[in-house]
Scaffold this active site. Structure first.
Site, PDB file in Angstrom:
ATOM      1  N   LYS A 162       9.812   5.739   5.951  1.00 27.96           N
ATOM      2  CA  LYS A 162      10.883   5.023   6.647  1.00 27.96           C
ATOM      3  C   LYS A 162      12.242   5.198   5.971  1.00 27.96           C
ATOM      4  O   LYS A 162      12.950   6.154   6.226  1.00 27.96           O
ATOM      5  CB  LYS A 162      10.526   3.534   6.756  1.00 27.96           C
ATOM      6  CG  LYS A 162       9.207   3.243   7.451  1.00 27.96           C
ATOM      7  CD  LYS A 162       9.239   3.525   8.930  1.00 27.96           C
ATOM      8  CE  LYS A 162       7.967   3.079   9.619  1.00 27.96           C
ATOM      9  NZ  LYS A 162       7.959   3.383  11.053  1.00 27.96           N
ATOM     10  N   ASP A 165       0.267   0.266   0.369  1.00 28.14           N
ATOM     11  CA  ASP A 165       0.976   0.939   1.455  1.00 28.14           C
ATOM     12  C   ASP A 165       2.280   0.181   1.693  1.00 28.14           C
ATOM     13  O   ASP A 165       2.298  -0.875   2.311  1.00 28.14           O
ATOM     14  CB  ASP A 165       0.107   0.955   2.710  1.00 28.14           C
ATOM     15  CG  ASP A 165       0.779   1.640   3.893  1.00 28.14           C
ATOM     16  OD1 ASP A 165       1.981   1.975   3.789  1.00 28.14           O
ATOM     17  OD2 ASP A 165       0.108   1.838   4.923  1.00 28.14           O
ATOM     18  N   TYR A 189      -2.237  -1.695   9.097  1.00 28.77           N
ATOM     19  CA  TYR A 189      -2.100  -0.386   9.748  1.00 28.77           C
ATOM     20  C   TYR A 189      -1.594   0.619   8.730  1.00 28.77           C
ATOM     21  O   TYR A 189      -0.584   0.392   8.070  1.00 28.77           O
ATOM     22  CB  TYR A 189      -1.116  -0.492  10.918  1.00 28.77           C
ATOM     23  CG  TYR A 189      -0.868   0.813  11.631  1.00 28.77           C
ATOM     24  CD1 TYR A 189      -1.859   1.412  12.407  1.00 28.77           C
ATOM     25  CD2 TYR A 189       0.377   1.437  11.542  1.00 28.77           C
ATOM     26  CE1 TYR A 189      -1.616   2.613  13.070  1.00 28.77           C
ATOM     27  CE2 TYR A 189       0.629   2.628  12.211  1.00 28.77           C
ATOM     28  CZ  TYR A 189      -0.382   3.212  12.969  1.00 28.77           C
ATOM     29  OH  TYR A 189      -0.143   4.388  13.623  1.00 28.77           O
TER      30      TYR A 189
END
Length: 432
Positions: free
Chosen positions: A268, A240, A145
């Site tokens: 994050k 990623d 994702y």
């Protein structure tokens, strides 16, 4: 907000005003059942609902809270920043300091661009790769994702897996045609794909530690093969690390394994709980971005002083406290406590962990490295486990396909209690 309102009251009202009652689908608890607890406050490793119930939190806002909730250094830094101004849409010293610190911790980055989310980071990295190579095709992997970018929501896992769909509706066929999708952990699929598409391939993007559809730990040899093929065919390799960055020994998976991507996306942790994302790499690539180059990308709130302050305070505190080693120690403690409990439960659960990220893998075989190897009862059994743990005051993400996160606010007491609660919960669930 009115005093005395319950989660059930708020849930009923939320469904009248918000789509599905939520602003992100997994929060609706459809995969695990029941009413989502509405959170009133959080501190350290504990969240408290409006109902007055306390939960030891292993969601960690899906990754950024390595220090736990409401860490005093982060709260004070954000408070001071807000007092000076919430947004400038102009350069300020904090974004320079955060860029310097991220570069120090992630040496593959020579220059960096901050954005507002992981989605923006991956979208922008893909655009930059296309601008640098003059090619259109992008290779991604099933179950990885990369945010809700149209071209990357094909076979994307994460929340889509929770709802039993592989790809989102609303993606134009022409966009999907520019995305090549391969299974993870399949050496034999890689080389033919590069032979066929190599001359048109702008980039391959992968989570080197896929953590949005279970924790699918990849073989280093597989990632090295991908690195070699990208180099041979002139495609850029994008790691990623929005989820894995700053949560594993070595700070990033790439550094841990000694594999250098061309571009890396982050998020994050570098915002300390506030919205942030970033992408970076060698100066010769990053300098293709506007205002130096022809690839345009912009954002009014990019590098905003609140997110930057939260990120700086977080990274400074973790670094000063030898935080990455401490989180590794906490992960080892979790393994020692929870592993025997799972082994004795009569259920085919195993703990999968990398750094401060963990996942309860369900099934009799080895923990999967790709999403098509999940046991068919994974979601059903996890729904029962999730509800039983909530009743005991422990919160996991409301999906069998989401991972758990440790923070420096967890300790031996919380981890021992969690292991005991898992044992009690599994004892209530009929063994297969």
């Amino acid at each position: 907000m009115s005093a005395g309102r319950s989660s059930q009251d708020l849930w009923e009202e939320a469904q009248r005003h918000l789509v599905g009652g939520v602003n992100s689908p997994v929060r609706a608890y459809r995969a695990v059942g029941g009413t989502p607890p509405f959170i009133a406050e959080a501190e350290g490793a504990v969240m408290r609902s409006v109902d007055g119930t306390s939960y030891v939190d292993f969601v960690g806002s899906f990754g950024p809270l390595v220090l736990g909730h409401s860490h005093p250094a982060v709260v004070e830094a954000v408070r001071e920043a807000a007092a000076r101004g919430t947004s400038f849409a102009a350069p300020h010293e904090g974004e320079v300091e955060l860029a310097r610190m991220v570069k120090e911790l992630v040496p593959v980055i020579e220059k960096i661009r901050f954005v507002n989310s992981g989605t923006e980071a991956t979208q922008s990295a893909i655009r930059l790769a296309r601008g640098c190579t003059g090619r259109d095709l992008v290779l991604k992997f099933e179950g990885c994702y990369h945010g809700h970018v149209d071209a990357l929501l094909v076979e994307a896992g994460s929340g889509l897996a929770t709802f039993g769909i592989a790809s989102s509706a609303g993606i134009p066929a022409a966009t999907a045609r520019d995305t090549i999708v391969l299974p993870l952990d399949d050496d034999e699929a890689l080389e033919p794909a590069f032979r066929r598409h190599g001359p048109k391939l702008a980039a391959a993007i992968i989570e080197p530690l896929p953590a949005n559809n279970g924790l699918l730990v990849q073989r280093p040899e597989y990632l090295r093969l991908l690195r070699r093929l990208c180099t041979e065919h002139g495609a850029l390799l994008i790691f990623d690390e929005v989820l894995s960055g700053f949560r594993v020994p070595g700070v990033t998976v790439g550094a841990q394994l000694g594999i250098e991507p061309d571009l890396v996306t982050l998020g994050k942790v570098i915002g300390g709980g506030l919205p942030v994302g970033a992408y970076g790499g060698p100066a010769e690539l990053m300098d293709r971005l506007s205002p130096l180059g022809p690839v345009y990308q912009a954002g009014t709130l990019s590098g905003n002083p609140l997110a930057v302050a939260g990120g700086l305070a977080t990274l400074r505190a973790v670094k000063a406290d030898d935080g990455w080693q401490r989180m590794e120690d906490l992960g080892s403690l979790l393994e020692r406590g929870l592993g025997p409990v799972l082994d004795a439960s009569g259920h085919p659960y195993r703990l999968v962990r990398c750094g401060s990220i963990f996942w309860l893998a369900y099934g009799d075989s080895e923990p999967p490295r790709r999403a098509d190897r999940f046991h068919p009862n994974t979601a059903e059994v996890f729904g029962l486990l999730h509800r039983a743990l909530l009743e005991r005051g422990y919160m996991l993400a409301p999906s069998a396909f989401e991972v758990g996160f440790l923070s420096l606010a967890h300790d031996e007491h919380t981890l021992t209690g969690f292991a005991g609660a898992v044992g009690e919960a599994l004892a209530e669930i009929p063994a297969p």
